[in-house]
Design an enzyme around this catalytic site. Structure first.
Site, PDB file in Angstrom:
ATOM      1  N   ASP A  36     -41.940  33.316 -45.939  1.00  0.00           N
ATOM      2  CA  ASP A  36     -43.226  33.057 -46.687  1.00  0.00           C
ATOM      3  C   ASP A  36     -44.108  31.511 -46.833  1.00  0.00           C
ATOM      4  O   ASP A  36     -45.784  31.617 -46.510  1.00  0.00           O
ATOM      5  CB  ASP A  36     -43.310  33.549 -47.804  1.00  0.00           C
ATOM      6  CG  ASP A  36     -44.059  33.612 -48.516  1.00  0.00           C
ATOM      7  OD1 ASP A  36     -44.953  34.440 -49.296  1.00  0.00           O
ATOM      8  OD2 ASP A  36     -44.248  32.526 -50.022  1.00  0.00           O
ATOM      9  N   ASN A 101     -40.055  41.845 -46.384  1.00  0.00           N
ATOM     10  CA  ASN A 101     -39.002  40.817 -46.695  1.00  0.00           C
ATOM     11  C   ASN A 101     -38.399  40.237 -45.107  1.00  0.00           C
ATOM     12  O   ASN A 101     -38.544  39.728 -44.583  1.00  0.00           O
ATOM     13  CB  ASN A 101     -37.817  40.924 -47.523  1.00  0.00           C
ATOM     14  CG  ASN A 101     -38.520  40.876 -48.945  1.00  0.00           C
ATOM     15  OD1 ASN A 101     -39.767  40.235 -49.179  1.00  0.00           O
ATOM     16  ND2 ASN A 101     -37.004  40.920 -49.875  1.00  0.00           N
ATOM     17  N   GLU A 104     -40.916  38.730 -43.089  1.00  0.00           N
ATOM     18  CA  GLU A 104     -40.966  37.034 -43.630  1.00  0.00           C
ATOM     19  C   GLU A 104     -39.541  36.668 -43.074  1.00  0.00           C
ATOM     20  O   GLU A 104     -39.948  35.154 -42.481  1.00  0.00           O
ATOM     21  CB  GLU A 104     -41.238  36.185 -45.008  1.00  0.00           C
ATOM     22  CG  GLU A 104     -42.614  37.413 -45.319  1.00  0.00           C
ATOM     23  CD  GLU A 104     -42.732  36.830 -46.763  1.00  0.00           C
ATOM     24  OE1 GLU A 104     -43.987  36.839 -47.175  1.00  0.00           O
ATOM     25  OE2 GLU A 104     -41.945  37.266 -47.703  1.00  0.00           O
TER      26      GLU A 104
END
Length: 209
Positions: A36, A101, A104
């Protein structure tokens, strides 16, 4: 995966592709955390170069769009990430979140294995066209909803109701209900922020009908 990178460490790649719903201990959450940050800085630097005349506010809106759950899930779909992902049940509002997710986490794994410059180049190659396609700096759903309500109502603001999270403690699901102009919509997400954005987007679509 359709990604211009070959992992040398297969264990690191497998970890990046393992969602917490299938393994509560050995999963991609830590890689997601660092991915991230790598994504955020890479996109910020790219936008700074691409739009030299834009003020900070416009750059911030572009950045928010490009690192959003929906954009990450879109990129994940483009590279065929879902076919390789080890996950639990991908239902409802969790599908895009799980894909985002994992995307990332992949970026975090590349950073750990090959460093920031390699990860940044991959991110820039993928995200450049997405950034260029947005001729006008996009607004997030909550901002767009607020402006729509202020324009079409009597100056009132949308009201958000945050409910208690449900599900396992390591993988909670939040629901948020937003009400404006006599209509309501409920959003779902892995955080209050994501759930409120989902709710705002749904209400915007509802109000536009």
């Amino acid at each position: 995966m359709k990604l211009d990178y070959d992992f040398k460490n297969s264990e690191l790649l497998n970890l990046a592709l393992t969602q917490s719903g299938i393994d509560a201990k050995h999963n991609n959450e830590r890689l997601e955390f660092i991915g991230d940050r790598v994504l955020g800085l890479s996109v910020a630097a790219m936008l700074y170069e691409m739009y030299p005349d834009e003020p900070e506010g416009n750059l911030a809106r572009r950045h928010a769009f490009l690192v959003s759950t929906d954009t990450l899930a879109r990129v994940a779909a483009q590279i065929g990430l879902e076919e390789h992902l080890r996950h639990g049940h991908m239902t409802g509002g969790k599908i895009n979140h799980i894909l985002a997710n994992a995307m990332e986490a992949i970026l975090g794994a590349i950073f750990l294995e090959s460093g920031f410059q390699v990860a940044q180049k991959i991110i820039t190659d993928i995200w450049h066209d997405l950034a260029a396609a947005e001729i006008v700096a996009p607004k997030d759903a909550k901002t767009a909803l607020q402006e729509y309500v202020q324009k079409n109502g009597h100056g009132d603001l949308p009201v958000y109701e945050y409910n208690e999270p449900t599900g396992a403690s390591h993988n909670p699901e939040f629901t948020v209900t937003v009400t404006a102009l006599g209509k309501s919509a409920t959003g779902i997400g892995a955080s209050k922020k994501l759930a409120s954005l989902d709710a705002a987007e749904k209400l915007l679509k509802n109000l536009a009908i």
